[in-house]
Design an enzyme around this catalytic site. Structure first.
Site, PDB file in Angstrom:
ATOM      1  N   ASN A  49      39.430  40.134  40.150  1.00  0.00           N
ATOM      2  CA  ASN A  49      38.792  40.004  38.838  1.00  0.00           C
ATOM      3  C   ASN A  49      39.440  38.881  38.044  1.00  0.00           C
ATOM      4  O   ASN A  49      40.629  38.593  38.175  1.00  0.00           O
ATOM      5  CB  ASN A  49      38.777  41.323  38.062  1.00  0.00           C
ATOM      6  CG  ASN A  49      40.115  42.004  37.906  1.00  0.00           C
ATOM      7  OD1 ASN A  49      40.977  41.886  38.763  1.00  0.00           O
ATOM      8  ND2 ASN A  49      40.297  42.723  36.817  1.00  0.00           N
ATOM      9  N   GLU A  52      39.384  37.615  34.156  1.00  0.00           N
ATOM     10  CA  GLU A  52      38.938  37.928  32.798  1.00  0.00           C
ATOM     11  C   GLU A  52      38.901  36.684  31.919  1.00  0.00           C
ATOM     12  O   GLU A  52      39.344  35.601  32.326  1.00  0.00           O
ATOM     13  CB  GLU A  52      39.854  39.015  32.213  1.00  0.00           C
ATOM     14  CG  GLU A  52      39.756  40.297  33.046  1.00  0.00           C
ATOM     15  CD  GLU A  52      40.523  41.465  32.471  1.00  0.00           C
ATOM     16  OE1 GLU A  52      41.374  41.260  31.579  1.00  0.00           O
ATOM     17  OE2 GLU A  52      40.269  42.590  32.939  1.00  0.00           O
ATOM     18  N   CYS A  65      34.027  40.357  37.984  1.00  0.00           N
ATOM     19  CA  CYS A  65      34.585  41.423  38.814  1.00  0.00           C
ATOM     20  C   CYS A  65      35.017  40.892  40.182  1.00  0.00           C
ATOM     21  O   CYS A  65      34.485  39.891  40.688  1.00  0.00           O
ATOM     22  CB  CYS A  65      33.551  42.519  39.040  1.00  0.00           C
ATOM     23  SG  CYS A  65      33.289  43.586  37.622  1.00  0.00           S
ATOM     24  N   GLU A  93      34.483  42.189  43.133  1.00  0.00           N
ATOM     25  CA  GLU A  93      33.433  42.271  44.158  1.00  0.00           C
ATOM     26  C   GLU A  93      32.532  41.038  44.098  1.00  0.00           C
ATOM     27  O   GLU A  93      32.154  40.469  45.131  1.00  0.00           O
ATOM     28  CB  GLU A  93      32.580  43.530  43.962  1.00  0.00           C
ATOM     29  CG  GLU A  93      33.334  44.834  44.090  1.00  0.00           C
ATOM     30  CD  GLU A  93      33.881  45.330  42.753  1.00  0.00           C
ATOM     31  OE1 GLU A  93      34.320  44.500  41.930  1.00  0.00           O
ATOM     32  OE2 GLU A  93      33.880  46.562  42.553  1.00  0.00           O
ATOM     33  N   CYS A 106      31.330  48.689  39.806  1.00  0.00           N
ATOM     34  CA  CYS A 106      30.566  48.916  38.575  1.00  0.00           C
ATOM     35  C   CYS A 106      29.067  48.750  38.873  1.00  0.00           C
ATOM     36  O   CYS A 106      28.666  48.323  39.965  1.00  0.00           O
ATOM     37  CB  CYS A 106      31.014  47.949  37.480  1.00  0.00           C
ATOM     38  SG  CYS A 106      30.417  46.259  37.712  1.00  0.00           S
ATOM     39  N   CYS A 133      27.950  45.262  39.974  1.00  0.00           N
ATOM     40  CA  CYS A 133      28.401  44.943  41.338  1.00  0.00           C
ATOM     41  C   CYS A 133      27.592  45.711  42.375  1.00  0.00           C
ATOM     42  O   CYS A 133      27.354  45.206  43.473  1.00  0.00           O
ATOM     43  CB  CYS A 133      29.891  45.219  41.483  1.00  0.00           C
ATOM     44  SG  CYS A 133      30.878  43.986  40.605  1.00  0.00           S
TER      45      CYS A 133
HETATM   46  N1  THU Z   1      36.555  45.480  37.527  1.00  0.00           N
HETATM   47  C1  THU Z   1      36.300  44.941  38.754  1.00  0.00           C
HETATM   48  O1  THU Z   1      36.736  43.819  39.060  1.00  0.00           O
HETATM   49  N2  THU Z   1      35.547  45.652  39.626  1.00  0.00           N
HETATM   50  C2  THU Z   1      35.082  46.915  39.384  1.00  0.00           C
HETATM   51  O2  THU Z   1      34.357  47.458  40.204  1.00  0.00           O
HETATM   52  C3  THU Z   1      35.465  47.623  38.164  1.00  0.00           C
HETATM   53  C4  THU Z   1      36.037  46.768  37.093  1.00  0.00           C
HETATM   54  C5  THU Z   1      37.384  44.723  36.586  1.00  0.00           C
HETATM   55  C6  THU Z   1      36.641  44.135  35.428  1.00  0.00           C
HETATM   56  C7  THU Z   1      37.735  44.008  34.380  1.00  0.00           C
HETATM   57  O3  THU Z   1      38.401  42.767  34.585  1.00  0.00           O
HETATM   58  C8  THU Z   1      38.693  45.135  34.711  1.00  0.00           C
HETATM   59  O4  THU Z   1      38.378  45.560  36.030  1.00  0.00           O
HETATM   60  C9  THU Z   1      38.575  46.331  33.764  1.00  0.00           C
HETATM   61  O5  THU Z   1      37.275  46.763  33.665  1.00  0.00           O
END
Ligand code: THU
Length: 146
Positions: free
Chosen positions: A42, A44, A53, A55, A95, A98
């Site tokens: 991930n 941000e 994300c 994935e 999520c 994804c």
């Molecule tokens: N996140 C992911 O990378 N994948 C997921 O399936 C769930 C959430 C990340 C997004 C964000 O940077 C952090 O986790 C908190 O939500």
């Protein structure tokens, strides 16, 4: 053994997460029909809604390599502790966005995708599929394609 490799690759990617805002690190690793593994983590952004994300990053990496026949994905993550290590909570499941991206990958590959969702120390691994995570999903067939 293949699954352990995939989980290990996802965990290694999680260690590199750029997650200064949530402190939640996620790594993903996709295996393709060719046997290759592509990873993502991930990433941000100060404009929170733009965060990417793990994935999505792993899938984009597979596309960039011209290797988009995805058969399995491992997702691993957890909250960072004060020394940067990951706290082992529960398995990290993809999520909603994804799940839709994974459905596209499944349809593009003409099959389903196995999903291994794990916690940070791999002591809990939930095994499922994209079709189970996103039943009745919208896809290319709904557009008259595929
Ligand atoms: N996140 C992911 O990378 N994948 C997921 O399936 C769930 C959430 C990340 C997004 C964000 O940077 C952090 O986790 C908190 O939500």
């Amino acid at each position: 053994m293949d699954d352990l490799d995939l989980l290990a690759a996802a965990r290694a990617a999680a260690a590199n997460a750029y997650a200064p805002y949530s402190g939640f690190a996620v790594g993903a690793a996709v295996r393709t029909r060719s046997g290759r593994i592509h990873t993502g983590t991930n990433m941000e952004n100060a404009s929170y809604g733009l965060s990417l994300c793990a994935e999505a990053a792993a899938l984009a990496c597979a596309v960039a390599e011209g290797d988009f026949q995805v058969v399995a994905i491992a997702v691993v993550g957890g909250r960072r502790d004060t020394s940067g290590g990951l706290i082992a909570g529960g398995p990290v499941t993809p999520c909603g966005r994804c799940r839709q991206l994974l459905k596209e990958a499944a349809d593009a590959a003409g099959g389903d995708i196995r999903v291994l969702a794990a916690n940070a120390d791999l002591t809990e691994v939930l095994e499922t599929t994209v079709s189970a995570l996103l039943p009745h999903g919208f896809g290319p067939k709904d557009l008259g394609l595929g």
